[in-house]
Design a protein around this motif. Structure first.
Motif, short mmCIF file in Angstrom:
data_model
loop_
_atom_site.label_atom_id
_atom_site.label_comp_id
_atom_site.label_asym_id
_atom_site.label_seq_id
_atom_site.Cartn_x
_atom_site.Cartn_y
_atom_site.Cartn_z
N ARG A 1 38.64 47.35 49.75
CA ARG A 1 37.45 47.93 50.37
C ARG A 1 37.85 49.08 51.29
N ALA A 2 37.04 50.12 51.29
CA ALA A 2 37.24 51.23 52.21
C ALA A 2 36.68 50.82 53.57
N PRO A 3 37.52 50.65 54.60
CA PRO A 3 37.03 50.17 55.90
C PRO A 3 35.94 51.08 56.46
N PHE A 4 34.97 50.45 57.12
CA PHE A 4 33.84 51.12 57.77
C PHE A 4 32.95 51.86 56.79
N GLU A 5 33.14 51.62 55.48
CA GLU A 5 32.30 52.24 54.47
C GLU A 5 31.77 51.15 53.55
N GLN A 6 30.84 51.50 52.67
CA GLN A 6 30.24 50.53 51.78
C GLN A 6 30.92 50.50 50.41
N TYR A 7 32.00 51.25 50.24
CA TYR A 7 32.64 51.37 48.95
C TYR A 7 33.70 50.28 48.76
N SER A 8 33.74 49.70 47.58
CA SER A 8 34.75 48.69 47.27
C SER A 8 35.12 48.78 45.80
N GLY A 9 36.27 48.23 45.45
CA GLY A 9 36.72 48.23 44.07
C GLY A 9 37.48 46.95 43.76
N ALA B 1 55.89 43.62 44.20
CA ALA B 1 54.56 43.40 43.62
C ALA B 1 53.95 44.73 43.21
N GLU B 2 53.14 44.69 42.15
CA GLU B 2 52.40 45.87 41.69
C GLU B 2 50.92 45.54 41.65
N PHE B 3 50.12 46.33 42.39
CA PHE B 3 48.67 46.21 42.41
C PHE B 3 48.06 47.41 41.69
N THR B 4 47.09 47.17 40.84
CA THR B 4 46.48 48.25 40.07
C THR B 4 45.50 49.05 40.93
N GLY B 5 45.22 50.29 40.49
CA GLY B 5 44.22 51.12 41.13
C GLY B 5 42.81 50.76 40.67
N SER B 6 41.81 51.42 41.27
CA SER B 6 40.44 51.06 40.97
C SER B 6 39.49 52.18 41.35
N GLY B 7 38.39 52.31 40.59
CA GLY B 7 37.28 53.14 41.03
C GLY B 7 36.50 52.41 42.11
N LEU B 8 35.71 53.14 42.91
CA LEU B 8 34.96 52.55 44.01
C LEU B 8 33.47 52.53 43.68
N ASP B 9 32.81 51.42 44.03
CA ASP B 9 31.37 51.24 43.83
C ASP B 9 30.72 50.83 45.16
N PRO B 10 29.44 51.13 45.39
CA PRO B 10 28.62 51.99 44.55
C PRO B 10 29.18 53.40 44.52
N THR B 11 29.00 54.07 43.40
CA THR B 11 29.63 55.37 43.20
C THR B 11 29.20 56.36 44.27
N PRO B 12 30.18 56.91 45.03
CA PRO B 12 29.83 57.93 46.03
C PRO B 12 29.28 59.18 45.36
N LEU B 13 28.75 60.09 46.17
CA LEU B 13 28.26 61.36 45.65
C LEU B 13 29.36 62.05 44.85
N VAL B 14 30.56 62.03 45.39
CA VAL B 14 31.76 62.48 44.65
C VAL B 14 32.55 61.21 44.32
N PRO B 15 32.59 60.77 43.04
CA PRO B 15 33.26 59.51 42.69
C PRO B 15 34.70 59.47 43.19
N LEU B 16 35.06 58.35 43.83
CA LEU B 16 36.39 58.17 44.40
C LEU B 16 37.08 56.97 43.75
N SER B 17 38.41 57.00 43.76
CA SER B 17 39.23 55.89 43.26
C SER B 17 40.35 55.61 44.25
#
Length: 236
Positions: free
Chosen positions: A95-103, A136-152
């Motif tokens: 999760r992006a701290p202090f934001e509503q975006y998570s993946g 350890a290897e952690f995979t990347g992810s897109g963030l939802d809900p999709t921001p105005l400019v989609p972030l990963s």
């Protein structure tokens, strides 16, 4: 007085129950269940804030293969070195701290190399503790809900340490006659420290900001073990 032949046999160890020799190389394979938790921090240009702002978790199954060498250096104590790999789908949220975006991120691979020390509770049962290096290897992810400019969020590789312990015993101990085959149950805890997981614009790959991510991983595994010294595995 014992007959001379009986005395000689006794001096050579006849009549004593044979004990198992745990020294030698082995291979293992199995699977299990794992779970992780991660504190996440706001990252200000590579300088994370002092306290965590989010905490997320994940869980899932994995397979494992490995090998090592054990040395029974006293009648009751065994030491060894080993390496193994866990691969699977221990999945959870980032999760992006202090934001509503998570993946969704997946702990897909854990490598370990270390040492173990154990005591024989019985000739066929080893209780041990272990520890060493872990990756350890952690995979990347897109963030939802999709921001105005989609972030990963970028995938991350972590280096850290682990401690654990378990029980290993022969299948003979369970009543199954299988020379060379053992079974092992093991718990581990791994800590990978804190590292920045960069966020980027999905379409262009341009950097945006970062999340400082600090995961710890726990696993419980069950494995079959084959020991190559089993043909000569008893001694008097």
């Amino acid at each position: 007085m014992l007959p001379p032949m009986a005395t000689a046999a006794d001096m050579n160890g006849a009549g004593q129950a044979p004990t198992r020799d745990w020294s030698g190389f082995y291979l293992s394979a199995g699977g299990g269940f794992g779970w992780w938790s991660a504190d996440q921090y706001t990252d200000f240009g590579g300088f994370p804030a002092p306290g965590p702002s989010e905490r997320t978790t994940g869980s899932g199954g994995f397979g494992t293969v490995g090998g090592g060498y054990d040395w029974q250096f006293t009648p009751n104590w065994v030491a060894g070195a080993f390496a193994d790999v866990q691969f699977g789908d221990i999945r959870g949220s980032i999760r992006a701290p202090f934001e509503q975006y998570s993946g969704t991120t997946n702990d897909r691979l854990n490598l370990a190399a270390g040492f173990r020390l154990g005591v024989l509770a019985a000739p066929d049962v080893l209780i041990y503790a272990n520890g060493g290096y872990s990756h350890a290897e952690f995979t990347g992810s897109g963030l939802d809900p999709t921001p105005l400019v989609p972030l990963s969020v970028a995938g991350q590789h972590y280096d850290g340490w682990f401690v654990g312990g378990g029980v290993e015993n022969t299948l003979d101990f369970t009543g199954i006659s299988s020379p060379g085959w053992f079974m092992k149950t093991e718990y581990r805890f791994a800590d990978y420290g804190r590292k920045s997981a960069g966020m980027y614009v999905t379409a262009t790959g341009a950097p945006d900001s970062a999340i400082a991510f600090r995961p710890t991983v726990q696993t419980l595994s069950f494995s079959l073990v084959y020991r190559f010294n089993e043909a000569g595995s008893t001694r008097f």
